[in-house]
Design a protein around this motif. Sequence first.
Motif, PDB file in Angstrom:
ATOM      1  N   ILE A   1      75.806  -9.380  38.626  1.00  0.00           N
ATOM      2  CA  ILE A   1      75.107 -10.224  39.597  1.00  0.00           C
ATOM      3  C   ILE A   1      75.385 -11.686  39.262  1.00  0.00           C
ATOM      4  O   ILE A   1      75.129 -12.134  38.141  1.00  0.00           O
ATOM      5  CB  ILE A   1      73.592  -9.953  39.577  1.00  0.00           C
ATOM      6  N   PRO A   2      75.902 -12.456  40.204  1.00  0.00           N
ATOM      7  CA  PRO A   2      76.225 -13.856  39.902  1.00  0.00           C
ATOM      8  C   PRO A   2      74.975 -14.725  39.866  1.00  0.00           C
ATOM      9  O   PRO A   2      73.964 -14.414  40.485  1.00  0.00           O
ATOM     10  CB  PRO A   2      77.134 -14.260  41.072  1.00  0.00           C
ATOM     11  N   ALA A   3      75.064 -15.820  39.126  1.00  0.00           N
ATOM     12  CA  ALA A   3      74.012 -16.822  39.170  1.00  0.00           C
ATOM     13  C   ALA A   3      74.062 -17.532  40.512  1.00  0.00           C
ATOM     14  O   ALA A   3      75.090 -17.532  41.194  1.00  0.00           O
ATOM     15  CB  ALA A   3      74.185 -17.815  38.027  1.00  0.00           C
ATOM     16  N   TYR A   4      72.949 -18.153  40.891  1.00  0.00           N
ATOM     17  CA  TYR A   4      72.889 -18.791  42.212  1.00  0.00           C
ATOM     18  C   TYR A   4      73.926 -19.896  42.364  1.00  0.00           C
ATOM     19  O   TYR A   4      74.329 -20.242  43.472  1.00  0.00           O
ATOM     20  CB  TYR A   4      71.483 -19.338  42.470  1.00  0.00           C
ATOM     21  N   THR A   5      74.401 -20.458  41.237  1.00  0.00           N
ATOM     22  CA  THR A   5      75.393 -21.537  41.294  1.00  0.00           C
ATOM     23  C   THR A   5      76.788 -21.021  41.615  1.00  0.00           C
ATOM     24  O   THR A   5      77.689 -21.816  41.888  1.00  0.00           O
ATOM     25  CB  THR A   5      75.435 -22.271  39.950  1.00  0.00           C
ATOM     26  N   GLU A   6      76.967 -19.684  41.579  1.00  0.00           N
ATOM     27  CA  GLU A   6      78.307 -19.111  41.727  1.00  0.00           C
ATOM     28  C   GLU A   6      78.525 -18.450  43.073  1.00  0.00           C
ATOM     29  O   GLU A   6      79.532 -17.756  43.263  1.00  0.00           O
ATOM     30  CB  GLU A   6      78.546 -18.089  40.606  1.00  0.00           C
TER      31      GLU A   6
ATOM     32  N   ARG B   1      64.766 -29.064  40.485  1.00  0.00           N
ATOM     33  CA  ARG B   1      65.462 -29.946  41.430  1.00  0.00           C
ATOM     34  C   ARG B   1      66.863 -29.408  41.733  1.00  0.00           C
ATOM     35  O   ARG B   1      67.290 -29.381  42.893  1.00  0.00           O
ATOM     36  CB  ARG B   1      65.534 -31.357  40.854  1.00  0.00           C
ATOM     37  N   GLU B   2      67.575 -28.985  40.697  1.00  0.00           N
ATOM     38  CA  GLU B   2      68.925 -28.449  40.898  1.00  0.00           C
ATOM     39  C   GLU B   2      68.887 -27.186  41.757  1.00  0.00           C
ATOM     40  O   GLU B   2      69.717 -26.995  42.649  1.00  0.00           O
ATOM     41  CB  GLU B   2      69.573 -28.156  39.549  1.00  0.00           C
TER      42      GLU B   2
ATOM     43  N   CYS C   1      66.520 -26.188  43.954  1.00  0.00           N
ATOM     44  CA  CYS C   1      66.118 -26.468  45.339  1.00  0.00           C
ATOM     45  C   CYS C   1      67.250 -27.133  46.110  1.00  0.00           C
ATOM     46  O   CYS C   1      67.496 -26.795  47.282  1.00  0.00           O
ATOM     47  CB  CYS C   1      64.870 -27.347  45.360  1.00  0.00           C
ATOM     48  N   SER C   2      67.945 -28.046  45.473  1.00  0.00           N
ATOM     49  CA  SER C   2      69.059 -28.713  46.149  1.00  0.00           C
ATOM     50  C   SER C   2      70.157 -27.714  46.484  1.00  0.00           C
ATOM     51  O   SER C   2      70.720 -27.741  47.585  1.00  0.00           O
ATOM     52  CB  SER C   2      69.614 -29.841  45.259  1.00  0.00           C
ATOM     53  N   ALA C   3      70.459 -26.820  45.519  1.00  0.00           N
ATOM     54  CA  ALA C   3      71.509 -25.828  45.761  1.00  0.00           C
ATOM     55  C   ALA C   3      71.141 -24.871  46.878  1.00  0.00           C
ATOM     56  O   ALA C   3      72.019 -24.356  47.576  1.00  0.00           O
ATOM     57  CB  ALA C   3      71.792 -25.058  44.471  1.00  0.00           C
ATOM     58  N   HIS C   4      69.853 -24.629  47.069  1.00  0.00           N
ATOM     59  CA  HIS C   4      69.414 -23.692  48.103  1.00  0.00           C
ATOM     60  C   HIS C   4      69.108 -24.378  49.426  1.00  0.00           C
ATOM     61  O   HIS C   4      68.483 -23.774  50.317  1.00  0.00           O
ATOM     62  CB  HIS C   4      68.187 -22.916  47.614  1.00  0.00           C
ATOM     63  N   GLY C   5      69.525 -25.626  49.561  1.00  0.00           N
ATOM     64  CA  GLY C   5      69.454 -26.294  50.850  1.00  0.00           C
ATOM     65  C   GLY C   5      68.093 -26.817  51.251  1.00  0.00           C
ATOM     66  O   GLY C   5      67.868 -27.106  52.430  1.00  0.00           O
ATOM     67  N   LEU C   6      67.162 -26.955  50.311  1.00  0.00           N
ATOM     68  CA  LEU C   6      65.862 -27.526  50.663  1.00  0.00           C
ATOM     69  C   LEU C   6      66.019 -29.015  50.937  1.00  0.00           C
ATOM     70  O   LEU C   6      66.891 -29.677  50.360  1.00  0.00           O
ATOM     71  CB  LEU C   6      64.849 -27.304  49.543  1.00  0.00           C
ATOM     72  N   SER C   7      65.165 -29.521  51.769  1.00  0.00           N
ATOM     73  CA  SER C   7      65.227 -30.946  52.106  1.00  0.00           C
ATOM     74  C   SER C   7      64.902 -31.788  50.877  1.00  0.00           C
ATOM     75  O   SER C   7      64.333 -31.310  49.893  1.00  0.00           O
ATOM     76  CB  SER C   7      64.238 -31.262  53.224  1.00  0.00           C
TER      77      SER C   7
END
Length: 882
Positions: free
Chosen positions: A396-401, A521-522, A524-530
């Motif tokens: 399972i990849p990390a959310y950054t991948e 912060r990282e 939320c930003s990666a998941h497209g939150l405002s």
Amino acid sequence: MTRLPAGPFEHEADTPADPAADAGWAAQARQELAHADARLCRRFEQGDNIERLLALRARCADQLIGQAWQRCLPADAGLALFAVGGYGRGELFPRSDIDLLVLGEPAVQQAHEPALARLFALLWDAGLPASHAVRSAAQCAQAAADQTVLTALIEARPLCADEAAVQGLARAVSPTLIWPARDYFLAKREELLQRHQRFGDTADNLEPDIKDGPGGLRDLNTLGWMALRTFGVGNIDALAGLGHLGLDEAAALKRERLVLARLRFGLHLVAQRAEERLRFDYQKALAERMGYADDAESLGVEKMMQGFYRSAAVIRRISDRLLQRFEEQFDGEAVPEPVGDGFSLRRGYLSADDPLWPHGDVRRLFALFACWARTPEVRGLHSLTARGLAEMLDEIPAYTEVGEAVRGQFIALLRGPRAVDTLARMARLGVLGQWIPAFAQVSGRMQFDLFHVYTVDQHTLMVLRNIGIFASARADERFSIAHEVWPRLRKPELLLLAGLFHDIAKGRGGDHSELGAVDAREFCSAHGLSTADTTLVAWLVEQHLRMSVTAQKQDITDPEVIQRFAALVGTRERLDYLYLLTCADIAGTSPKLWNAWKDRLLADLYFATRRALQEGAEFALPEAERVQEARDNVRMQMRLLGHDDGVIERQFAAMPDESFVRFRPEQLVWQASSLMDVRKGGTLAKVRRIAPESDALEVFVHSPDRDGLFAAIVMTLDRAGYGIHRARVLDGPDATIFDTFEVTPAGSFADGDAARLEALLRKALAGNIQILRPARRVMPRQLKHFRFAPRIEFIDGADHGRTVLNLVAPDRPGLLADVAHVLRDQRLRVQDARIATFGERAEDQFRLTDRHDQPLTESSRQALRIALLACLEPEKTPGDPR
């Protein structure tokens, strides 16, 4: 050690009992056992294979028991000897009991009763603590109606028995005669579930049980017993050959069993008895013995415990799947009931229709959790689907991948139905730790203190569970206003994210709140939150302790405290989110930490801050106007109770102005009404419950002032078994005191009876208060392992001519009573007190003056410091401080 022949023991000629010879043999056997144990201990510390050590110790016991049998029983006695229970499996931990069965017909048993009594006495004298049963085959069958007896018998291993005896015992407990395999499986599964419930259904406790706790060795034994009864195989590994267990699953169970067995072996050595709980008394010593060392990020004991928690989690995951496969073995596969998106229900278990699911695709994985969330009737995950998930776990990849679409799936889960359940499932199955690697780092991570009852990951899930309670929109008596605040949240998933990340940086060194805010912060930003949503979540993580600290350590009736906190919060939206996160966090730290007092304290801070935000700092009322406003509010409520204005004004005249600033209107109404019952110059003690269903009490004492009064009240409350959470000490008109305490039962003898406590206080305060002394109490064993040097700090000039004493010290029963006694002996007056306890750590603040209501001089402070240290660390102070 004398070696016995292999196979059934050869009997020597029967000889009559010779006490001297038996004593000599027992002494020699005890010495040989001690030498064998010493060798095994050295091999353990050298890292030798734990299974080999357990087998060697069992073999050593076999030899000695065989010799004792030969000394006591003739070869033709007609009796057989079996090892049963854990000893029957051929393993023996250093301090475990030895379970034996003597098999023979009743008449033969009776004929050799003296010889058997001699045998068991000889074993105990030799240092072999043998528990025994003497039964015939028929009696074994009858006793095996109890499945716990049957469990011991099905693992019987012959020590001195011929083939006829072995076969006779096997026939007596055959599944064709008693406890068919399916009935036995159901009984053992129910036993397992009940055993888990005794431990709160979690292995993540501060002092877990290696043997009987969830994910412990007993779980593995239970699976082995089920396999033996169902398939006739002697160990779990054999299930892999039968197709009921994957090779990877079998390897994982064996690996984690070795971890737990090694811990248990070492624990017996450290405790020097058959201890199964990893108690604080032994954790540090065991970690050191097993080679765990402290470093900048973690204590050695924390590393050891994390290893245990992770092993227990793996065992629970695989055992859940295996229990389901046993169920399928008996009941067969059910017809699938499609629920959409390629999934079906099989006997209530969610199953992927594709046998090769999930094909290494994380999107299919998230689709499973989405289907699970919208299908409330699901009992759990089907074993084959769970195995497919487990086989993919490391991939399972990390959310950054991954791409934006996959990250969008995860956010959709947070916004979908039963989001808290979804996160808990993902954590339990290991998915969340793969998706967010920082969460994997705190998986199983414990903190060696008494404040944090759970591991970091389990605490996080508790916090999320509390947020789920808020989301239900139903009033909960534990959280008085949460159901009112929750509907105001613009995006509830932001609170879930804050709860998920609030402790995620623990164990890295540095401030975990600040480091966790960076992670949040990282993410939320990666998941497209405002930007606004990302900033809110990061701020909540960074400030998640601030509201708790403000409420418990500062005076929230002080407008300056409220204005500072309001300035930090800034907006009503942040206040709403922070209030709910704080409630969920405190209540998720320990079952004993959240109470009606903390609920009310946070609610008071919430309302005071909300009002400050509405009015703004420039509109804060002067104190005189605040007093008048409070008087008007209380007057209106007292009129509703039938009191006329004349009576009300007389009551107000007897009350200090400061009370109208420090207390809530309903408290003031209660105090004013209570004062009607007291004669001038008399003493009043009133007690009431803070909330109807709570054990927290509010104590109000009004009395002519005299030196030592505060200490007398505190010592009386302590002797009655109550712990003080808050104390408000005010001077009233005409040299009177208005003291208010918020207390909860801290001892088993505190029954929560308000009337009884009132009577105890009245009696104590009516006599000579100078003769009262603190009760002497035994230090709880847990607290003994968390000692640290007390810290004493004085602050002058910051509180209207009072000296502020900040005291941080190891908590213990009666601590506040002892401190109050010291203050009395130093002839000091307590003007106010704030009491806070965080696990093993007491952080108390007192506002003090001398007898003339002046701040403490340097000499007075020095004398107080010496007296407090003598009280808090008597072992370092010559003589008796009292």
